[in-house]
Design an enzyme around this catalytic site. Sequence first.
Site, PDB file in Angstrom:
ATOM      1  N   PHE A  58       0.814  -1.224   0.000  1.00 23.67           N
ATOM      2  CA  PHE A  58       0.000   0.000   0.000  1.00 23.67           C
ATOM      3  C   PHE A  58       0.843   1.268   0.000  1.00 23.67           C
ATOM      4  O   PHE A  58       0.299   2.367   0.112  1.00 23.67           O
ATOM      5  CB  PHE A  58      -0.926   0.013   1.222  1.00 23.67           C
ATOM      6  CG  PHE A  58      -1.779  -1.209   1.349  1.00 23.67           C
ATOM      7  CD1 PHE A  58      -2.662  -1.559   0.334  1.00 23.67           C
ATOM      8  CD2 PHE A  58      -1.683  -2.021   2.461  1.00 23.67           C
ATOM      9  CE1 PHE A  58      -3.456  -2.695   0.446  1.00 23.67           C
ATOM     10  CE2 PHE A  58      -2.465  -3.161   2.568  1.00 23.67           C
ATOM     11  CZ  PHE A  58      -3.353  -3.504   1.563  1.00 23.67           C
ATOM     12  N   HIS A  69      26.871  17.636   3.531  1.00 28.41           N
ATOM     13  CA  HIS A  69      27.120  18.882   2.802  1.00 28.41           C
ATOM     14  C   HIS A  69      26.786  18.703   1.319  1.00 28.41           C
ATOM     15  O   HIS A  69      27.642  18.844   0.453  1.00 28.41           O
ATOM     16  CB  HIS A  69      28.577  19.313   2.990  1.00 28.41           C
ATOM     17  CG  HIS A  69      28.957  19.527   4.413  1.00 28.41           C
ATOM     18  ND1 HIS A  69      29.022  20.770   5.003  1.00 28.41           N
ATOM     19  CD2 HIS A  69      29.286  18.635   5.389  1.00 28.41           C
ATOM     20  CE1 HIS A  69      29.378  20.652   6.272  1.00 28.41           C
ATOM     21  NE2 HIS A  69      29.539  19.360   6.531  1.00 28.41           N
ATOM     22  N   HIS A  73      22.393  23.408   1.799  1.00 31.97           N
ATOM     23  CA  HIS A  73      22.604  22.883   3.149  1.00 31.97           C
ATOM     24  C   HIS A  73      23.110  23.972   4.087  1.00 31.97           C
ATOM     25  O   HIS A  73      23.631  24.999   3.648  1.00 31.97           O
ATOM     26  CB  HIS A  73      23.560  21.696   3.135  1.00 31.97           C
ATOM     27  CG  HIS A  73      24.971  22.029   2.732  1.00 31.97           C
ATOM     28  ND1 HIS A  73      25.392  22.004   1.424  1.00 31.97           N
ATOM     29  CD2 HIS A  73      26.063  22.398   3.463  1.00 31.97           C
ATOM     30  CE1 HIS A  73      26.675  22.338   1.362  1.00 31.97           C
ATOM     31  NE2 HIS A  73      27.102  22.594   2.587  1.00 31.97           N
ATOM     32  N   ASP A  75      25.691  24.903   7.126  1.00 32.36           N
ATOM     33  CA  ASP A  75      26.911  24.541   7.861  1.00 32.36           C
ATOM     34  C   ASP A  75      26.786  24.980   9.309  1.00 32.36           C
ATOM     35  O   ASP A  75      26.469  26.143   9.594  1.00 32.36           O
ATOM     36  CB  ASP A  75      28.136  25.245   7.255  1.00 32.36           C
ATOM     37  CG  ASP A  75      28.597  24.611   5.959  1.00 32.36           C
ATOM     38  OD1 ASP A  75      28.097  23.532   5.606  1.00 32.36           O
ATOM     39  OD2 ASP A  75      29.469  25.205   5.291  1.00 32.36           O
ATOM     40  N   HIS A  79      31.336  22.060  12.224  1.00 28.94           N
ATOM     41  CA  HIS A  79      31.912  21.618  10.951  1.00 28.94           C
ATOM     42  C   HIS A  79      33.381  22.001  10.826  1.00 28.94           C
ATOM     43  O   HIS A  79      34.152  21.292  10.189  1.00 28.94           O
ATOM     44  CB  HIS A  79      31.105  22.247   9.804  1.00 28.94           C
ATOM     45  CG  HIS A  79      31.681  22.070   8.444  1.00 28.94           C
ATOM     46  ND1 HIS A  79      32.181  20.870   7.981  1.00 28.94           N
ATOM     47  CD2 HIS A  79      31.837  22.957   7.411  1.00 28.94           C
ATOM     48  CE1 HIS A  79      32.606  21.023   6.741  1.00 28.94           C
ATOM     49  NE2 HIS A  79      32.425  22.281   6.374  1.00 28.94           N
ATOM     50  N   HIS A 207      34.587  29.831   6.392  1.00 31.31           N
ATOM     51  CA  HIS A 207      34.399  28.732   7.335  1.00 31.31           C
ATOM     52  C   HIS A 207      35.096  29.040   8.663  1.00 31.31           C
ATOM     53  O   HIS A 207      34.509  28.890   9.741  1.00 31.31           O
ATOM     54  CB  HIS A 207      34.975  27.433   6.763  1.00 31.31           C
ATOM     55  CG  HIS A 207      34.138  26.776   5.719  1.00 31.31           C
ATOM     56  ND1 HIS A 207      34.196  27.128   4.394  1.00 31.31           N
ATOM     57  CD2 HIS A 207      33.227  25.767   5.809  1.00 31.31           C
ATOM     58  CE1 HIS A 207      33.367  26.351   3.697  1.00 31.31           C
ATOM     59  NE2 HIS A 207      32.760  25.535   4.528  1.00 31.31           N
TER      60      HIS A 207
END
Length: 258
Positions: A58, A69, A73, A75, A79, A207
Amino acid sequence: MTAVNALIAGLSENSVRIVDLTTPLSASTPTLKLPEPFVNLIDFSLDKVAEYDAPGPFWKHHNIHTGEHVGTHLDAPVHWISGKGGHDVASIPPERLIGPAAVLDIRAQVEQDPDFLLEIDDIRAWESEHGPLPKNGWLLLRTGWDRFSQDQEAFLNADETGSHTPGISAEAALWLAEETSLSGIGVETVGIDAGRGAELDPPFPVHYHLLGNDKYGITSLQNLDKLPVVGAMLVVAPLPIVEGTASPSRVYALIQTH
């Protein structure tokens, strides 16, 4: 009328519109490719478990396989080494994931130089025209790069010297991290750093500085051309992955239409 009721009314009356800024996620979604000896994440894929058949008469359902990543997305600080001990995706306060958006258009510069880096003076020039960057807000870089979002080769724009995609200088990254009250930044490219970010000091400064200062990054955004320069509200919805360093996310903007 309360603020929540006003929002509900605006959505019902179409005076508030939702713009989806997310790149659709599939096996063909372009992903970052690290050079040797670094190890890449797996690409996104679906593994069919049942499809209205004997394993599931079903229903239809899949297992998903993906790196954190991949695609649009978020971060999280954990990270990066500078954010070690900081928030994972699951522990980011929800109030940091909703806030005003400021759209900075650098398409002209990127058209001339795909390695263009945003500098502090560029941000200050924007502020002189539009006001200060918003508290608990998101700086979104409109580069035009989303037009390559379904083409792996064009999206990474790599040659023998590396990937050539626009980003933010080390000085501007430090300034955004330490001198603003932003929640984070959003980009149309595969990562929050420029394609040649490894050559900067420190390497991958967006970063390093932003995640190290409890600010966040969103990648692979779409449809920034549909947003006003100021006045939109951003909603970032990652999966609350415990110990997750990132999560594929649905990202929306709410804008006033009239």
